[in-house]
Design an enzyme around this catalytic site. Sequence first.
Site, PDB file in Angstrom:
ATOM      1  N   ARG B   6       6.433  -6.058  -1.967  1.00  0.00           N
ATOM      2  CA  ARG B   6       5.701  -7.232  -1.499  1.00  0.00           C
ATOM      3  C   ARG B   6       5.866  -8.424  -2.415  1.00  0.00           C
ATOM      4  NH1 ARG B   6       1.602  -3.191  -0.381  1.00  0.00           N
ATOM      5  NH2 ARG B   6       1.512  -2.851   1.873  1.00  0.00           N
ATOM      6  N   ARG B 109       1.384  -2.772  -7.663  1.00  0.00           N
ATOM      7  CA  ARG B 109       1.105  -1.478  -7.058  1.00  0.00           C
ATOM      8  C   ARG B 109       2.227  -1.048  -6.126  1.00  0.00           C
ATOM      9  NH1 ARG B 109      -0.725   0.001  -2.327  1.00  0.00           N
ATOM     10  NH2 ARG B 109      -1.546  -1.997  -1.596  1.00  0.00           N
ATOM     11  N   LEU B 115      -4.421   4.120  -1.076  1.00  0.00           N
ATOM     12  CA  LEU B 115      -5.220   5.136  -0.399  1.00  0.00           C
ATOM     13  C   LEU B 115      -5.323   6.404  -1.232  1.00  0.00           C
ATOM     14  CD1 LEU B 115      -6.798   5.938   2.080  1.00  0.00           C
ATOM     15  CD2 LEU B 115      -4.667   6.550   3.206  1.00  0.00           C
TER      16      LEU B 115
END
Lengths: 241, 313
Positions: B6, B109, B115
């Site tokens: 990302r 991350r 999760l």
Amino acid sequence: MEVFRYHPEDDGETVFQGYDVPYQEHWVVLDALNWIKDTVDGTLSYRWSCRMGVCGSCGMMVNGEPKLTCAAFLREYYPNPIRVEPLSYFPVERDLMINIDGFLDKLQSIKPWLIRDEEQSLEDGEYLQTPGELAKYKQYTMCINCMLCYSACPVVGVEEDFIGPAVIALAQRYNLDSRDQGAAQRHQVLGADEGAWGCTFVGECTEVCPKNVDPAGAIQQAKITNMKEWYKKLLLPWGQR
Amino acid sequence: MELGPRDKLSQAFVKEQQKGNTIKSPFGDVVQLDIRHLGEKKINRKLPFVRELALNYAGIEPVHEPIPVRPVVHYMMGGIHTDLNAATPLAGLYAAGECACVTINGANRLGSNSLTELLVFGARAGKAAAQLAREDHTDLPHQVLQAQANDEQKRIADTYLLKEGGSERLSSIRAQLYEAMESGAGIYRDEASLLKACETIAELRERSGHIQLDDRSNCFNTELTAALDLEYLLDVAQALAHSALARTESRGSHQRTDYPERNDEQFLKHSMASFRKDGAPRIEYLDVVITRWPPAERVYGTTPAEAVAEKQE
């Protein structure tokens, strides 16, 4: 916009308060409510969170229909006025916020977790499931507990103890899951008058469901399964499930 | 690039934006995400939610049209300092998931780890908290704690519920905080932008003391909870902006245009920000715990060893 107002500290008075909200083509009812609260009237209380139709927090009656306000576009109502009220058939805490304690109790009553006769130990590895087995219950996992189906159901409106569409769909989600062995434990609640048999197959729950869960389908399935179980017990009173 | 991490995608977006290759939209500059080549069947099987969102919220059918996209904030790597049992430095307080910083994620991350982190550390937090609750706590200074609670309730009442003549509106301070962070501590930052952000946050913090609420009631007062929320937003923004200002290097999602290289010698450490009532937070550093994998150069398409060899040629 005409918005339902109620404050418990105000002697139980309920009013509809009018607000003039600027129209924007891409806005949803929730955007309008947020504009009101930010700009004009900070006392308006309501619930919301994800604003994209996955959390189930923002359910309200919009022009008499239960909707997720994050998915109800102003352009579908403009230029007519929009009336916003709390979800029907629930006690109102304040303004557009309802009390959902009853719903949460009903959810608990069908034991919404995987029930095993014996837990598999960690050494035995994970529970395996084929795509076909997953397909059997996957649809019923999509429920976001938004409770629109409760506000659409006429039985919920007259029978306070009817456990309702979302709860029965969730029970089916577990009963049909190949990993679950707890159907017998849910049988009594599902088979009661307030369980699946309370449903008169109006089908409005499925009409309003924003996630295509089809609770009406789940309920009729539950009725058939429940009836089969009843016959089995009648014909084989000493037999196992 | 489509399947890239990302931070790299966001940075590529900014680079294209600077070259003038982005498209204007009512929501800001966008690029087009084109998944038409996957076909309707594959899209329905693997990306049904993407299709639903595009259709419902943008009126776009991804099977036939590209989807306009732009980067947004998705996850906070930093957070409340915890140990491996999710315990914070404040005895009795546990934190797990995105709000906590063990750290599992460092400056960037990996996908899907959010999760799993929550599941693992949520369980550990629960067990540790239950363990603590079972211990004997009769010697806790209950009266002192109650007095603290009373003080805080009084502060809330004085600042919000009973305040007369306040000049600020909660939502405009919040909107200005958003603007300050977006422009000052965004995908790319530098000393000037971060200094500006720090200044603005201090100013907004001062102004937030003059908020006038419409709702003064004691029942489901969501305007009050939003005001308390804003206090915390200001705290987090301040910790973030000051830590970023002090970190004169680039690492993971923290990209400084004035310090584009990673500096392990000086900054292979965690920034620890502590609240100070008057003034900027205190920034200290904690060494990174390295066990099995030593940090290497972040390269794609080659192994680190190959990259080093390539560089030397």
